[in-house]
Design a protein around this motif. Structure first.
Motif, PDB file in Angstrom:
ATOM      1  N   GLY A   1       0.809  -1.212   0.000  1.00 24.94           N
ATOM      2  CA  GLY A   1       0.000   0.000   0.000  1.00 24.94           C
ATOM      3  C   GLY A   1       0.839   1.257   0.000  1.00 24.94           C
ATOM      4  O   GLY A   1       2.068   1.227  -0.100  1.00 24.94           O
ATOM      5  N   ARG A   2       0.130   2.370   0.138  1.00 30.79           N
ATOM      6  CA  ARG A   2       0.793   3.671   0.223  1.00 30.79           C
ATOM      7  C   ARG A   2      -0.202   4.667   0.797  1.00 30.79           C
ATOM      8  O   ARG A   2      -1.399   4.625   0.488  1.00 30.79           O
ATOM      9  N   GLY A   3       0.273   5.542   1.641  1.00 33.24           N
ATOM     10  CA  GLY A   3      -0.575   6.588   2.170  1.00 33.24           C
ATOM     11  C   GLY A   3      -1.747   6.031   2.956  1.00 33.24           C
ATOM     12  O   GLY A   3      -1.581   5.280   3.923  1.00 33.24           O
ATOM     13  N   LEU A   4      -2.951   6.382   2.540  1.00 32.46           N
ATOM     14  CA  LEU A   4      -4.170   5.967   3.233  1.00 32.46           C
ATOM     15  C   LEU A   4      -4.596   4.537   2.906  1.00 32.46           C
ATOM     16  O   LEU A   4      -5.510   4.004   3.534  1.00 32.46           O
ATOM     17  N   ILE A   5      -3.934   3.925   1.936  1.00 34.35           N
ATOM     18  CA  ILE A   5      -4.315   2.590   1.478  1.00 34.35           C
ATOM     19  C   ILE A   5      -3.287   1.568   1.935  1.00 34.35           C
ATOM     20  O   ILE A   5      -2.110   1.645   1.570  1.00 34.35           O
TER      21      ILE A   5
END
Length: 432
Positions: A102-106
């Motif tokens: 993932g990345r950030g909010l995910i």
């Protein structure tokens, strides 16, 4: 005799009421009839060729590259925090491993078929977030058509307030319009003439997982594919004998909600329901091996059974189905009345199955277990869940991908089905 007659009356009333309450239009007509739907090649559907994430813990963007523009619908779900994007059926040709990081909010995302004509992308979020923008871009400046989803961080209160009823559609209503448009006209099967009543016992085979829900995965093998292949082989073996009408809950890589698997069995008046799975132990929890047969119980027989039931019961959450407003199918009193006899038959089949399988298949050290599996909760259908082995165990995985092992195991299960119905017929005859 009077007590027995009263029990039969109560049981019959319970089953009639339960059937009336649960009668519904099962979307998978082809599966319910035991016939695969008309094949549609993946070339008929839009192709997704790449997916990527950008941004940080405040704002995150998801981009999906396509070969043509599509319609979509996006909505959020809570507990756990997820965002779901429903689209017409798409041929996902994404690089291996896409979505696992993932990345950030995910945290991660998964994708796949959820019903004929409809695909779904489910994003697991790190916390509450709202969809700030979502749109599809036409091809331009050498770039392909793209589906873009932009998320932004919000607090819990703002997130819950954003969950309006219309933003939480059920699975069918969320993609019905897109699905109707996506399936080519030639895929629709012509109406069939009425056939003579088939009085053979109905056996429902339920390959676990499917579509967006891969199940366990190891060494490049996914549980959903292994159990589908096994289920189809078992269907073919049973149909070859001609004694039963066999119904599959799925015949392809489609996601089927747990409640619908149960409804298929009940709507078909099934005499036996067999759910097929292949377990895996989480990393660091040791190494188990062998086949296990599970029946329904309010209390798990051990910690491992409880863990497995919890994992399998999360299938709907994995698929992005909103369970917060799922109605109770039958009143508890009706379930109690009907399930007493049903559980007796389920346990009897489980013992017969173990007796046959142990002669040809490596069994778990404790082969008979029980737990609260949702998929086994039809109150009037004897049901078992068979874990063929552990994909996390090298030896079991070698068996699971072996055609000869599958043939032997299918044969032993077919013999158990024959023994179960022979015993029931004999018991019914002696009762008369």
């Amino acid at each position: 005799m009077a007590i027995r007659a009263n029990h039969r009356v109560l049981l019959g009333y319970a089953l009639v009421c339960a059937a009336a309450l649960l009668c519904s239009d099962v979307n998978r007509v082809g599966a319910a009839e035991g016939q695969p739907s008309t094949p549609v090649t993946t070339s008929d559907f839009p192709v997704a060729s790449d997916a990527r994430l950008a941004g940080d813990a405040k704002q995150t963007r998801f981009v999906l590259d396509l070969d043509k523009t599509i319609q979509f619908r996006a909505f959020a779900l809570a507990d756990p925090y997820r965002v779901v994007v429903d689209i017409p059926q798409v041929s996902f040709q994404l690089p291996a491993g896409t979505g696992t990081a993932g990345r950030g909010l995910i945290k991660a995302f998964r994708y796949g078929l959820v019903m004929p004509g409809g695909s779904r992308i489910v994003f697991d979020l790190t916390g509450p977030a709202r969809i700030s923008h979502s749109y599809v871009l036409d091809a331009a400046n050498g770039q392909p058509p793209r589906l873009v989803l932009e998320l932004e961080e919000v607090d819990r209160t703002a997130f819950v307030q954003s969950l309006a009823v219309e933003s939480r559609p059920e699975l069918r209503s969320a993609i019905a319009d897109a699905a109707d448009a996506a399936v080519p006209a030639e895929a629709a099967a012509p109406p069939k003439p009425a056939a003579p009543a088939d009085l053979r016992p109905v056996v429902v085979i339920d390959p676990g997982h499917g579509g967006i829900d891969n199940g366990t995965q190891a060494s490049g093998e996914s549980e959903k594919s292994l159990v589908l292949g096994f289920g189809l082989a078992l269907r073919d073996r049973l149909e070859k004998g001609g004694k039963y009408r066999v119904v599959m809950t799925r015949t392809d890589d489609t996601f089927i909600p747990l409640a619908e698997r149960v409804r298929i069995a009940r709507n078909q008046s099934a005499a036996l329901f067999v759910s097929i799975h292949a377990d895996a132990l989480p990393r660091g929890e040791g190494d188990a091996q062998g086949a296990t047969i599970y029946t329904l119980s309010d209390r798990a027989s051990d910690v491992e059974a409880e863990r497995l039931a919890e994992a399998e019961n999360k299938a709907d959450a994995i698929g992005g189905v909103n369970l917060t407003e799922e109605p109770t199918d039958v009143a508890d009193i009706l379930i109690d009345l009907a399930q007493r006899e049903t559980r007796t038959f389920s346990n009897r089949f489980a013992r017969l199955l173990m007796g046959e399988m142990k002669n040809t298949v490596r069994m778990h050290k404790r082969p008979l277990k029980s737990a609260g599996f949702k998929v086994l909760k039809a109150p009037d259908v004897p049901s078992v869940l068979v874990e063929l082995g552990y994909v996390s165990n090298k030896g079991d995985l070698e068996h699971l991908v072996s055609d000869s092992w599958r043939s032997r195991t299918v044969g032993s299960m077919a013999q158990a089905v024959d023994a179960f119905f022979a015993e029931r017929i004999a018991t019914a005859g002696s009762a008369d």
